[in-house]
Scaffold this motif. Sequence first.
Motif, PDB file in Angstrom:
ATOM      1  N   ARG A  85       0.840  -1.205   0.000  1.00 13.22           N
ATOM      2  CA  ARG A  85       0.000   0.000   0.000  1.00 13.22           C
ATOM      3  C   ARG A  85       0.875   1.255   0.000  1.00 13.22           C
ATOM      4  NH1 ARG A  85      -5.362   0.644   1.392  1.00 13.22           N
ATOM      5  NH2 ARG A  85      -5.397  -1.477   2.195  1.00 13.22           N
ATOM      6  N   VAL A  89      -3.237   3.452  -2.350  1.00 12.36           N
ATOM      7  CA  VAL A  89      -3.353   2.549  -3.502  1.00 12.36           C
ATOM      8  C   VAL A  89      -2.595   1.272  -3.185  1.00 12.36           C
ATOM      9  CG1 VAL A  89      -2.839   2.248  -5.953  1.00 12.36           C
ATOM     10  CG2 VAL A  89      -3.504   4.491  -5.089  1.00 12.36           C
ATOM     11  N   PHE A  93      -0.595   1.413  -9.254  1.00 12.97           N
ATOM     12  CA  PHE A  93      -1.737   1.984  -9.958  1.00 12.97           C
ATOM     13  C   PHE A  93      -1.977   1.370 -11.327  1.00 12.97           C
ATOM     14  CE2 PHE A  93       1.982   4.664 -10.706  1.00 12.97           C
ATOM     15  CZ  PHE A  93       2.068   4.613 -12.078  1.00 12.97           C
ATOM     16  N   GLU A 120       0.225  10.580 -12.887  1.00 12.93           N
ATOM     17  CA  GLU A 120       0.119  10.008 -11.541  1.00 12.93           C
ATOM     18  C   GLU A 120       0.950  10.831 -10.566  1.00 12.93           C
ATOM     19  OE1 GLU A 120      -1.652   7.497 -10.221  1.00 12.93           O
ATOM     20  OE2 GLU A 120      -2.619   7.135 -12.139  1.00 12.93           O
TER      21      GLU A 120
END
Length: 161
Positions: A85, A89, A93, A120
């Motif tokens: 994590r 996310v 991604f 991103e």
Amino acid sequence: MIARTFLAVLICLTSCVLMAIEPIQENCVISNASGRVEVSLKGARVMSWRDATGEELLFMPEKESSEGAEWSHGGIPLCWPWFGRRDGVIHGFIRTKRFTVVKRNEDGALLRYSLSERDEPSFPYATEIEVEIKLSKGLSVVLRTRNQGKEQLQSEYLSVY
């Protein structure tokens, strides 16, 4: 002359409208004497791999996780550019990005996703990701990452579980 120009514009507009209403392809299927592979274009995830007898060789749960498709287990997901994590996310991604089929034949397919350094916030690198899937005596899944920018690319982890 005006009539030809009008006709050319009308043909172009008609082609654009026809292309716009075509259904979006969700999966890429490779099928040959060695078996059948189904790859989701969302995240380039291998969803199914059947051998020549039709037996399923990958685990896929009956139901998706209550947390959404990007959280479910099974198949061969791409966990990129990190595992675990980060910034809310899990496992990178790329699992939610829509890949494009660049090349396809009966033995395999090449899928691609490109991102700019602005796409991103947690990954400010211009990058091209390719996934090559080949089905012959077995299944081969190869991930290639190309740094398209000037900054050194930093990817913490890659995993396919």
